[in-house]
Design a protein around this motif. Structure first.
Motif, PDB file in Angstrom:
ATOM      1  N   THR A 238       0.847  -1.207   0.000  1.00 54.01           N
ATOM      2  CA  THR A 238       0.000   0.000   0.000  1.00 54.01           C
ATOM      3  C   THR A 238       0.878   1.251   0.000  1.00 54.01           C
ATOM      4  O   THR A 238       1.804   1.352   0.796  1.00 54.01           O
ATOM      5  CB  THR A 238      -0.905   0.016   1.240  1.00 54.01           C
ATOM      6  OG1 THR A 238      -1.612  -1.234   1.317  1.00 54.01           O
ATOM      7  CG2 THR A 238      -1.893   1.155   1.189  1.00 54.01           C
ATOM      8  N   PRO A 239       0.611   2.220  -0.866  1.00 56.76           N
ATOM      9  CA  PRO A 239       1.427   3.438  -0.897  1.00 56.76           C
ATOM     10  C   PRO A 239       1.481   4.129   0.463  1.00 56.76           C
ATOM     11  O   PRO A 239       0.503   4.137   1.220  1.00 56.76           O
ATOM     12  CB  PRO A 239       0.701   4.320  -1.931  1.00 56.76           C
ATOM     13  CG  PRO A 239      -0.029   3.356  -2.806  1.00 56.76           C
ATOM     14  CD  PRO A 239      -0.448   2.225  -1.909  1.00 56.76           C
ATOM     15  N   VAL A 240       2.636   4.697   0.770  1.00 55.84           N
ATOM     16  CA  VAL A 240       2.831   5.446   2.011  1.00 55.84           C
ATOM     17  C   VAL A 240       2.765   6.929   1.679  1.00 55.84           C
ATOM     18  O   VAL A 240       3.473   7.392   0.775  1.00 55.84           O
ATOM     19  CB  VAL A 240       4.182   5.099   2.657  1.00 55.84           C
ATOM     20  CG1 VAL A 240       4.427   5.972   3.880  1.00 55.84           C
ATOM     21  CG2 VAL A 240       4.239   3.629   3.035  1.00 55.84           C
ATOM     22  N   PRO A 241       1.925   7.706   2.348  1.00 55.85           N
ATOM     23  CA  PRO A 241       1.812   9.133   2.052  1.00 55.85           C
ATOM     24  C   PRO A 241       3.151   9.851   2.125  1.00 55.85           C
ATOM     25  O   PRO A 241       3.929   9.630   3.056  1.00 55.85           O
ATOM     26  CB  PRO A 241       0.850   9.638   3.130  1.00 55.85           C
ATOM     27  CG  PRO A 241       0.065   8.447   3.541  1.00 55.85           C
ATOM     28  CD  PRO A 241       0.998   7.282   3.420  1.00 55.85           C
ATOM     29  N   GLY A 242       3.442  10.657   1.136  1.00 53.38           N
ATOM     30  CA  GLY A 242       4.656  11.452   1.144  1.00 53.38           C
ATOM     31  C   GLY A 242       5.890  10.753   0.627  1.00 53.38           C
ATOM     32  O   GLY A 242       6.971  11.341   0.590  1.00 53.38           O
ATOM     33  N   VAL A 243       5.787   9.477   0.240  1.00 58.23           N
ATOM     34  CA  VAL A 243       6.958   8.737  -0.254  1.00 58.23           C
ATOM     35  C   VAL A 243       6.811   8.523  -1.758  1.00 58.23           C
ATOM     36  O   VAL A 243       5.762   8.081  -2.214  1.00 58.23           O
ATOM     37  CB  VAL A 243       7.084   7.379   0.443  1.00 58.23           C
ATOM     38  CG1 VAL A 243       8.288   6.612  -0.106  1.00 58.23           C
ATOM     39  CG2 VAL A 243       7.238   7.579   1.936  1.00 58.23           C
TER      40      VAL A 243
END
Length: 243
Positions: A238-243
């Motif tokens: 799952t994508p990590v916010p800000g990365v």
């Protein structure tokens, strides 16, 4: 406006408010990940096109102790007086799953361990090339493996002491072997993960470690020569916010 019409409007407004309140209670607060528990992550794309996020460093002693301080991990890591952060080591399979359970709940994000194949692809560019076997007789393959494996330096070094891949993932070629999600069942052929006796750990050579082993030099290996240290690295689909 008549009194009857005013009462109808007020009543409708109250019902709408009550409905919104029920919805809020049912759904709960809409929150994203708690970033204070999200480690440094790097993006990685596998050859099959899948995109994941991989922890830049192995889980460190300081990160691990947050789990211990929350009474969610049973082991406490020693913090060096130098102030440098080191990988969390001497971890068995149960320790690793304690940490995974805690970090997923604390961060409100779904982390997991890589599979052996995923780890090998991530580390391919920094691992030494495989040498040709000394013996070609299949019955002597164990002897080739034993004689060709380099002597392991067991001295634990600070995080960031080894090579960095093009994607920014660090220490994959270090002397901490990392637990993977792949079960080793030996000749039993048992596919029930609840009864898996050992799991593969990833490093400069293949090894399978019994689930209760924290120090492979003492506890031994199910397959391969004993790694120097046992740790872990997180990844997520799952994508990590800000990365």
């Amino acid at each position: 406006m008549t009194k009857l019409r005013a009462k109808i409007i007020i009543g409708a407004t109250a019902l709408v408010g009550l409905g919104l309140g029920i919805a809020a209670i049912t759904l709960g607060p809409l929150r994203g990940p708690d970033m204070q528990y999200i480690p440094q992550m790097e993006a990685f794309e596998f050859s099959d096109g899948r995109n994941v996020m991989v922890q830049k460093f192995e889980v460190t002693a300081a990160e691990w102790n947050r789990c211990f301080d929350a009474d969610a991990c049973s082991q406490k890591m020693k913090i060096r007086k130098t102030g440098e952060d080191f990988p969390a080591t001497n971890l068995n399979w149960m320790d690793v799953n304690e940490y995974l359970t805690w970090v997923n709940a604390a961060s409100r994000h779904a982390f997991r361990l890589p599979t052996q194949n995923e780890w090998n692809e991530m580390a391919h560019e920094v691992l030494p090339e495989e040498k040709d076997p000394i013996f070609t007789d299949p019955e002597l393959s164990w002897a080739s493996t034993y004689l060709m494996e380099p002597e392991i330096n067991r001295s634990l070094r600070p995080s960031g002491s080894f090579e960095t891949t093009a994607e920014g993932i660090v220490d994959l070629n270090g002397n901490v072997w990392e637990w993977t999600a792949d079960c080793y069942s030996g000749d039993s052929g048992n596919s029930d993960l609840a009864k898996c006796p050992a799991y593969f750990v990833a490093g400069e050579h293949i090894a399978a470690i019994p689930i209760f082993t924290r120090d492979p030099a003492r506890g031994g290996c199910a397959v391969g020569s004993p790694p120097a240290h046992l740790g872990l690295r997180l990844m997520t689909d799952t994508p990590v916010p800000g990365v």
